[in-house]
Design an enzyme around this catalytic site. Structure first.
Site, PDB file in Angstrom:
ATOM      1  N   SER A 167       7.939   8.413  26.065  1.00  0.00           N
ATOM      2  CA  SER A 167       9.130   8.548  25.232  1.00  0.00           C
ATOM      3  C   SER A 167       8.841   9.325  23.951  1.00  0.00           C
ATOM      4  CB  SER A 167       9.664   7.163  24.861  1.00  0.00           C
ATOM      5  OG  SER A 167       8.735   6.503  23.998  1.00  0.00           O
ATOM      6  N   CYS A 180      11.550  12.664  34.335  1.00  0.00           N
ATOM      7  CA  CYS A 180      11.670  13.424  33.087  1.00  0.00           C
ATOM      8  C   CYS A 180      12.476  14.702  33.281  1.00  0.00           C
ATOM      9  CB  CYS A 180      10.283  13.771  32.548  1.00  0.00           C
ATOM     10  SG  CYS A 180       9.282  12.337  32.131  1.00  0.00           S
ATOM     11  N   GLU A 240       4.244  15.081  26.636  1.00  0.00           N
ATOM     12  CA  GLU A 240       5.391  15.396  27.497  1.00  0.00           C
ATOM     13  C   GLU A 240       6.352  14.233  27.379  1.00  0.00           C
ATOM     14  OE1 GLU A 240       7.804  15.102  30.375  1.00  0.00           O
ATOM     15  OE2 GLU A 240       6.222  15.361  31.871  1.00  0.00           O
ATOM     16  N   LEU A 241       7.474  14.477  26.693  1.00  0.00           N
ATOM     17  CA  LEU A 241       8.289  13.383  26.175  1.00  0.00           C
ATOM     18  C   LEU A 241       9.685  13.296  26.780  1.00  0.00           C
ATOM     19  CD1 LEU A 241       7.267  13.812  22.425  1.00  0.00           C
ATOM     20  CD2 LEU A 241       6.118  12.494  24.219  1.00  0.00           C
ATOM     21  N   TRP A 258       5.210   4.882  34.211  1.00  0.00           N
ATOM     22  CA  TRP A 258       5.443   4.201  35.478  1.00  0.00           C
ATOM     23  C   TRP A 258       6.328   4.985  36.444  1.00  0.00           C
ATOM     24  CZ3 TRP A 258      10.580   3.960  36.141  1.00  0.00           C
ATOM     25  CH2 TRP A 258      11.378   3.985  35.013  1.00  0.00           C
ATOM     26  N   ASN A 259       7.131   5.930  35.950  1.00  0.00           N
ATOM     27  CA  ASN A 259       8.211   6.469  36.794  1.00  0.00           C
ATOM     28  C   ASN A 259       7.702   7.371  37.920  1.00  0.00           C
ATOM     29  OD1 ASN A 259       7.586   8.293  34.605  1.00  0.00           O
ATOM     30  ND2 ASN A 259       9.320   9.521  35.273  1.00  0.00           N
ATOM     31  N   LYS A 299      -5.177   4.947  30.741  1.00  0.00           N
ATOM     32  CA  LYS A 299      -4.382   3.771  30.424  1.00  0.00           C
ATOM     33  C   LYS A 299      -3.037   3.984  31.116  1.00  0.00           C
ATOM     34  CE  LYS A 299      -1.538   0.934  28.102  1.00  0.00           C
ATOM     35  NZ  LYS A 299      -0.161   0.690  28.564  1.00  0.00           N
TER      36      LYS A 299
END
Length: 462
Positions: free
Chosen positions: A210, A265, A231-232, A133-134, A157
């Protein structure tokens, strides 16, 4: 049919309510994607490029509407949200479309008499994109556009915090004339995502989110031989050297830390400043942070919006309180920001000094409007602290000395090294990370590599 609600951080209202996709709808989407593969990949590359570009144009032309929706869904100030579409999204999409012929071109080795030999890149099949969402347009475009251009079908998704992004993508691709099943979205929960990852009709999973989410994706994919791009997140450091242009550095490191309320991120989350300029840097930094206006993000005058939800703001409050309890000093008086209230997602920005790596604010991802600043004696101390992290997405070096930046950059454990820049993705460069930041590559020519497989042609003449 079960439903989910998107609660707007702006005022706590229900902004979107949608039904969760049923098992029958998921099955139908998977089958449509599988059926659409052959026809889509058979289209000449230039036709796929043109169709995707048409969808990109459709979205950019509607940036004002998309920006308003985004502000209500996740809280970023309306003064900033249009640029996610008109700048970042547009730049990345158009670059990846433009470089496709070169990135997907055959690799031809030296001539060998009597043989024709080459390596060709082919689409994987169906790519499942799981986007947060960010920065929903930016994180999704990194995979959606090149996956389609390369000849894959895509199922998106999107986070249930920003579901309208997925729906607007569908409108754009439908308007552009993509064949049925080439692009689809599904509003689903974690169990349904796991079921899709396990399905043989999914050939690659691109996930941004996350670390626990990344582990879940890998676990679900572990019984199958498919790729995953992860990508966490990060805990990205900045090192301000004694020769830095202080005014320029303060302006850009403040923006790098507090843009989007720190919910990026690759936001700057910790800053190490050379002792020779530490006091001057901190003084100027604090004064600039005080100029933010926290409030209703639909107000064009607002420059700092709420966090996405109250629980996210409470996590940041806990980090600040823990740091202060261990000896840190908070330099911003929350009273300067009347909109900040406990029990809401509205949180005053904060600058902490006297911090160390025994405090979670310097080691755990914060995702909020707070930054810790530490004094260092020189390069070696700065490098040790920058590398003292389980994450490795980006790191920024602030100096006038290019050679020094390259030399230090070679020793930093990170996916991207910036000099005099932060919190920006250049689509010509690979976006990647190390350690718990994940694996895989998006953007650049290399971004096409994980969305295709190679096939070797070894043809003997007779």
């Amino acid at each position: 049919m079960p439903k989910f609600k998107t609660i707007s951080p702006v005022d706590g209202s229900v902004y979107v309510e949608r039904e969760v996709a049923s098992e029958a709808q998921i099955e139908a989407a998977l089958e449509r994607a599988a059926r659409a593969r052959a026809g889509w990949r058979a289209l000449p590359l230039e036709e796929r490029q043109a169709l995707v570009q048409r969808a990109v144009d459709y979205l950019v032309q509607r940036a004002d509407l998309l920006a308003e929706e985004l502000t209500w869904q996740m809280g970023r100030p309306i003064a900033h949200t249009p640029f996610e579409i008109t700048r970042g999204f547009k730049e990345r999409a158009e670059y990846m479309i433009r470089i496709a012929p070169k990135a997907l071109a055959d690799l031809v080795p030296e001539p060998l008499e009597g043989f024709t030999r080459f390596i060709r890149r082919e689409p994987l099949g169906t790519v499942l994109v799981l986007a947060p969402w960010n920065n929903p347009w930016l994180t999704s475009v990194n995979s959606v556009v090149p996956a389609l251009v390369a000849g894959n079908t895509v199922i998106l998704k999107m986070s249930t915090q920003t579901p309208l992004v997925a729906e607007r993508y569908q409108e754009a691709f439908d308007a552009a004339g993509l064949p049925e099943g080439v692009f689809q979205y599904l509003h689903t929960g974690h169990k349904a995502v796991a079921r899709m990852i396990a399905d043989e009709r999914i050939d690659f999973v691109a996930f941004t989110g996350s670390v626990p989410g990344g582990h879940a994706v890998v676990k679900e994919a572990s019984d199958r031989f498919i790729g995953t791009g992860l990508e966490l997140g990060g805990k990205d450091p900045a090192y301000v050297m004694e020769d830095a242009d202080l005014d320029f550095t303060v302006e850009n490191t403040v923006d790098g830390a507090f843009f989007n309320a720190g919910q990026s991120c690759c936001a700057i989350e910790r800053i190490y400043v050379h002792e020779k300029v530490y006091d001057a840097f901190v003084e100027r930094y604090v004064e600039l942070v005080k100029q933010y206006k926290l409030g209703d993000p639909t107000d064009p005058e607002t420059t700092l919006g709420p966090l996405v939800r109250t629980s996210a703001a409470d996590w940041v409050r806990e980090q600040i309180a823990e740091a202060v309890s261990k000896g840190a000093k908070a330099l911003i008086d929350p009273g300067l920001f009347p909109a900040a209230k406990a029990g809401t997602p509205y949180l005053a920005p904060q600058v902490l000094v006297g911090v160390n790596h025994q405090m979670s604010v310097m080691t755990e991802e914060t995702f909020g409007p707070v930054v810790g600043i530490m004094k260092v004696g020189g390069d070696e101390e700065a490098l040790e602290l920058m590398n003292d992290s389980k994450y490795g997405l980006t790191a920024s070096l602030w100096t006038r000395d290019l050679e020094r930046a390259e030399r230090l950059g070679a020793r930093i454990e990170t996916g991207t090294v910036f000099m005099n820049r932060a919190d920006y993705l250049d689509p010509a460069l690979a976006w990647t990370g190390v350690k718990d930041t994940g694996r895989g590559i998006t953007l650049s020519e290399l971004g096409y590599h994980q969305l295709t497989r190679v096939k070797s042609y070894h043809l003997r003449h007779r």
